[in-house]
Motif scaffolding. Structure first.
Motif, mmCIF file in Angstrom:
data_model
loop_
_atom_site.group_PDB
_atom_site.id
_atom_site.type_symbol
_atom_site.label_atom_id
_atom_site.label_comp_id
_atom_site.label_asym_id
_atom_site.label_seq_id
_atom_site.Cartn_x
_atom_site.Cartn_y
_atom_site.Cartn_z
ATOM 1 N N THR A 59 0.885 -1.153 0.088
ATOM 2 C CA THR A 59 0.088 0.003 0.025
ATOM 3 C C THR A 59 0.783 1.251 -0.045
ATOM 4 O O THR A 59 0.518 2.294 -0.736
ATOM 5 N N LEU A 60 1.777 1.121 0.735
ATOM 6 C CA LEU A 60 2.808 2.406 0.854
ATOM 7 C C LEU A 60 3.510 2.827 -0.534
ATOM 8 O O LEU A 60 3.818 3.820 -0.720
ATOM 9 N N THR A 61 3.755 1.743 -1.160
ATOM 10 C CA THR A 61 4.726 1.864 -2.192
ATOM 11 C C THR A 61 3.855 1.739 -3.408
ATOM 12 O O THR A 61 4.449 1.806 -4.822
ATOM 13 N N THR A 62 2.619 1.971 -3.564
ATOM 14 C CA THR A 62 1.648 1.980 -4.771
ATOM 15 C C THR A 62 1.107 3.434 -4.995
ATOM 16 O O THR A 62 0.652 4.021 -3.961
ATOM 17 N N PRO A 63 1.244 3.912 -6.021
ATOM 18 C CA PRO A 63 0.882 5.307 -6.196
ATOM 19 C C PRO A 63 -0.678 5.533 -5.926
ATOM 20 O O PRO A 63 -1.428 4.618 -6.186
ATOM 21 N N LEU A 64 -1.043 6.664 -5.328
ATOM 22 C CA LEU A 64 -2.390 6.804 -5.152
ATOM 23 C C LEU A 64 -3.085 7.310 -6.295
ATOM 24 O O LEU A 64 -2.367 7.832 -7.261
ATOM 25 N N ALA A 65 -4.374 7.136 -6.687
ATOM 26 C CA ALA A 65 -4.998 7.767 -7.662
ATOM 27 C C ALA A 65 -5.014 9.280 -7.448
ATOM 28 O O ALA A 65 -4.762 9.494 -6.678
ATOM 29 N N THR A 66 -4.998 9.768 -8.815
ATOM 30 C CA THR A 66 -4.754 11.219 -9.101
ATOM 31 C C THR A 66 -5.705 12.145 -8.080
ATOM 32 O O THR A 66 -4.996 13.149 -7.339
ATOM 33 N N ASP A 67 -6.984 11.781 -7.903
ATOM 34 C CA ASP A 67 -7.950 12.711 -7.042
ATOM 35 C C ASP A 67 -7.538 12.479 -5.645
ATOM 36 O O ASP A 67 -7.624 13.333 -4.794
ATOM 37 N N VAL A 68 -7.267 11.169 -5.255
ATOM 38 C CA VAL A 68 -6.779 10.848 -3.840
ATOM 39 C C VAL A 68 -5.471 11.507 -3.560
ATOM 40 O O VAL A 68 -5.477 12.099 -2.311
ATOM 41 N N ALA A 69 -4.564 11.472 -4.586
ATOM 42 C CA ALA A 69 -3.318 12.171 -4.075
ATOM 43 C C ALA A 69 -3.543 13.686 -4.092
ATOM 44 O O ALA A 69 -2.670 14.322 -3.148
ATOM 45 N N ARG A 70 -4.353 14.151 -4.857
ATOM 46 C CA ARG A 70 -4.669 15.712 -4.516
ATOM 47 C C ARG A 70 -5.185 16.118 -3.338
ATOM 48 O O ARG A 70 -4.602 16.953 -2.774
ATOM 49 N N ARG A 71 -6.032 15.224 -2.688
ATOM 50 C CA ARG A 71 -6.553 15.396 -1.492
ATOM 51 C C ARG A 71 -5.506 15.229 -0.205
ATOM 52 O O ARG A 71 -5.515 16.120 0.509
ATOM 53 N N ALA A 72 -4.637 14.348 -0.730
ATOM 54 C CA ALA A 72 -3.370 14.088 0.338
ATOM 55 C C ALA A 72 -2.556 15.090 0.573
ATOM 56 O O ALA A 72 -1.989 15.282 1.575
ATOM 57 N N ARG A 73 -2.235 15.908 -0.702
ATOM 58 C CA ARG A 73 -1.488 17.240 -0.704
ATOM 59 C C ARG A 73 -2.131 18.086 -0.022
ATOM 60 O O ARG A 73 -1.473 18.797 0.904
ATOM 61 N N VAL A 74 -3.531 18.432 0.014
ATOM 62 C CA VAL A 74 -4.070 19.201 0.889
ATOM 63 C C VAL A 74 -3.748 19.082 2.469
ATOM 64 O O VAL A 74 -3.663 19.913 3.293
ATOM 65 N N ILE A 75 -4.227 17.704 2.653
ATOM 66 C CA ILE A 75 -4.031 17.317 4.141
ATOM 67 C C ILE A 75 -2.683 17.391 4.741
ATOM 68 O O ILE A 75 -2.336 17.908 5.901
ATOM 69 N N ALA A 76 -1.731 17.033 3.872
ATOM 70 C CA ALA A 76 -0.313 17.361 4.262
ATOM 71 C C ALA A 76 0.109 18.858 4.464
ATOM 72 O O ALA A 76 0.678 19.011 5.536
ATOM 73 N N ASN A 77 -0.335 19.412 3.551
ATOM 74 C CA ASN A 77 -0.063 20.944 3.786
ATOM 75 C C ASN A 77 -0.828 21.559 5.240
ATOM 76 O O ASN A 77 -0.258 22.280 5.606
ATOM 77 N N ALA A 78 -2.103 20.807 5.340
ATOM 78 C CA ALA A 78 -2.721 21.435 6.557
ATOM 79 C C ALA A 78 -2.093 20.984 7.902
ATOM 80 O O ALA A 78 -1.926 21.637 8.975
ATOM 81 N N ILE A 79 -1.434 19.744 7.733
ATOM 82 C CA ILE A 79 -0.624 19.072 8.956
ATOM 83 C C ILE A 79 0.682 19.856 9.206
ATOM 84 O O ILE A 79 1.002 20.628 10.191
ATOM 85 N N THR A 80 1.291 20.292 8.062
ATOM 86 C CA THR A 80 2.521 21.121 8.291
ATOM 87 C C THR A 80 2.197 22.514 8.646
ATOM 88 O O THR A 80 2.740 23.130 9.612
ATOM 89 N N ALA A 81 1.055 23.174 8.285
ATOM 90 C CA ALA A 81 0.557 24.602 8.434
ATOM 91 C C ALA A 81 -0.086 24.732 9.992
ATOM 92 O O ALA A 81 -0.504 25.777 10.427
ATOM 93 N N ARG A 82 -0.591 23.542 10.395
ATOM 94 C CA ARG A 82 -1.241 23.312 11.747
ATOM 95 C C ARG A 82 -2.570 23.928 11.331
ATOM 96 O O ARG A 82 -2.891 24.981 12.260
ATOM 97 N N LEU A 83 -3.211 23.823 10.280
ATOM 98 C CA LEU A 83 -4.570 24.190 10.075
ATOM 99 C C LEU A 83 -5.849 23.123 9.970
ATOM 100 O O LEU A 83 -5.479 22.236 9.771
ATOM 101 N N VAL A 84 -7.006 23.453 10.354
ATOM 102 C CA VAL A 84 -8.174 22.628 10.395
ATOM 103 C C VAL A 84 -8.547 22.549 8.926
ATOM 104 O O VAL A 84 -8.368 23.603 8.170
#
Length: 160
Positions: A59-84
Motif C-alpha cells: 500500500t505504501l509503495t503503490t501510487p494513489l489515484a490522482t484525485d486521492v493524491a490531490r486530497r492527500a496534498r491538501v491534508i499534508a499541507n494542513a498538517i504542516t501549517a497546523r490548520l483545520v
C-alpha cells in the motif's frame, strides 16, 4: 550512484508516517518511483512473511489515484501549517458527513491509507480512510498542536 548511507538504524513510527504521507501525495509524479524504491529499501530488514507488514508495504509503495493524491496534498499541507481542514466523509455505513478535523498525521495499514486527526464533531481522535474522503478543503482555523506519537496505532506501548 554510490550508496552514501551506511547504517540507517530504525525509523520511528512518526518518521515512517511522515515519509509515507510524503510519498502519498507524490501520486505518480516524476520522482515517485525513486522515492518508493527508497522506502522499500528502508524496509528490507522487515520480516515480510508477516501478512500485515507485506500488505502495508505494498500500500505504501503503490501510487494513489490522482484525485486521492490531490486530497492527500491538501491534508499534508494542513498538517504542516497546523490548520483545520473540512472534509466530506462517506462512512462505512454509507452516511455522508461534513467534519472539521485537526489533522495529526496520515498512515497506511494493510490495504488503506488513513488520516488521523481530532474530529471536532465527535470531540475525539478518529481515523478516516482516504478512499472515503470525498472532498477536503483547507480552512484558516488554527489547529491545536497534537503529538503524532500519542495517536499512532500499531505501536508498542511501554508498560507502566
Amino acid at each position: 550512484m554510490a550508496n552514501v548511507i551506511r547504517n540507517t538504524g530504525s525509523l520511528t513510527t512518526a518518521e515512517l508516517a511522515a515519509l509515507a504521507l510524503s510519498l502519498a501525495h507524490l501520486g505518480a509524479g516524476p520522482q515517485s518511483v525513486t522515492a518508493r524504491r527508497g522506502l522499500r529499501h528502508a524496509f528490507q530488514h522487515l520480516d515480510l512473511d508477516d501478512d500485515v507488514i507485506a500488505t502495508t508495504l505494498t500500500t505504501l509503495t503503490t501510487p494513489l489515484a490522482t484525485d486521492v493524491a490531490r486530497r492527500a496534498r491538501v491534508i499534508a499541507n494542513a498538517i504542516t501549517a497546523r490548520l483545520v481542514i473540512r472534509i466530506q466523509y462517506h462512512d462505512s455505513a454509507g452516511r455522508m458527513t461534513t467534519r472539521d478535523i485537526e489533522p495529526v498525521t496520515c498512515l497506511a495499514h494493510r490495504d488503506y491509507w488513513y488520516l488521523v486527526g481530532w474530529c471536532r464533531m465527535r470531540g475525539g481522535i478518529r481515523a478516516f480512510r482516504f478512499d472515503r474522503i470525498v472532498a477536503v478543503e483547507p480552512t484558516d482555523l488554527p489547529s491545536r498542536p497534537h503529538l503524532p506519537e500519542r495517536y499512532l496505532p500499531f505501536q508498542r506501548r511501554k508498560a507502566a
